[in-house]
Design a protein around this motif. Structure first.
Motif, mmCIF file in Angstrom:
data_model
loop_
_atom_site.group_PDB
_atom_site.id
_atom_site.type_symbol
_atom_site.label_atom_id
_atom_site.label_comp_id
_atom_site.label_asym_id
_atom_site.label_seq_id
_atom_site.Cartn_x
_atom_site.Cartn_y
_atom_site.Cartn_z
ATOM 1 N N SER A 2 3.876 3.986 -1.153
ATOM 2 C CA SER A 2 4.338 4.571 -2.407
ATOM 3 C C SER A 2 5.852 4.738 -2.344
ATOM 4 C CB SER A 2 3.683 5.927 -2.660
ATOM 5 O OG SER A 2 2.283 5.799 -2.821
ATOM 6 N N ASN A 55 2.819 3.586 -6.756
ATOM 7 C CA ASN A 55 1.810 3.734 -5.711
ATOM 8 C C ASN A 55 1.101 2.407 -5.479
ATOM 9 O OD1 ASN A 55 2.401 6.520 -5.658
ATOM 10 N ND2 ASN A 55 0.862 6.923 -7.240
ATOM 11 N N SER A 56 0.442 2.309 -4.345
ATOM 12 C CA SER A 56 -0.327 1.107 -4.006
ATOM 13 C C SER A 56 0.496 -0.157 -4.233
ATOM 14 C CB SER A 56 -1.614 1.057 -4.847
ATOM 15 O OG SER A 56 -2.399 2.207 -4.631
ATOM 16 N N GLY A 87 0.791 -1.214 0.000
ATOM 17 C CA GLY A 87 0.000 0.000 0.000
ATOM 18 C C GLY A 87 0.828 1.270 0.000
ATOM 19 N N ARG A 102 -1.125 2.330 -11.360
ATOM 20 C CA ARG A 102 -0.409 2.435 -10.079
ATOM 21 C C ARG A 102 0.972 3.077 -10.248
ATOM 22 N NH1 ARG A 102 1.169 -1.997 -7.447
ATOM 23 N NH2 ARG A 102 1.351 -3.292 -9.325
#
Length: 126
Positions: free
Chosen positions: A17, A84-85, A15, A67
């Motif tokens: 970044s 990200n994520s 989760g 992402r």
């Protein structure tokens, strides 16, 4: 000729970044496309993302689309991979590559690139 050095890889939580950087030395960076590839333990090297030399075209693997974002700053001779994520499946050694190539067919193929960095390790824990 271009020499590349990646940085930014580290241990993160799912989760989170993270941004990887790829700094190039050499006079041709601003005419080179840049690709990001990764190799996970026990797996083949795979395409992650690429950006054209002008920065006007970007390409992503389906697994990271939405992402990850690839970008470049030619004034700094640097390309970036914003992630990200992050997921545990993103765990891999990430490599940047550069060369004077064009077109999606070539940018996503590691064989197209003659210049590679040494890689940076990203580990995503669950």
């Amino acid at each position: 000729q271009v020499e590349l050095r990646e940085s930014g890889g580290r241990l993160v939580q799912a989760g989170d970044s993270l941004r990887l950087s790829c700094v190039a030395s050499g006079s041709t960076f601003n005419t080179d496309a840049v690709g990001w590839f990764r190799r996970a333990p026990g797996k083949d090297r795979e395409f992650v993302a690429a950006i054209s030399y002008r920065g006007d075209n970007t390409y992503y693997a389906d697994s990271v689309k939405g992402r990850f974002t690839v970008s470049r700053d030619d004034a700094k001779n640097t390309a970036y991979l914003q992630m990200n994520s992050l997921k545990p499946d993103d765990t891999a050694v990430y490599y940047c590559a550069a060369d004077r190539v064009g077109g999606r067919y070539y940018l996503v193929d590691p064989v197209s690139y003659n210049y590679w960095g040494q890689g940076t390790q990203l580990t995503v824990s669950s």
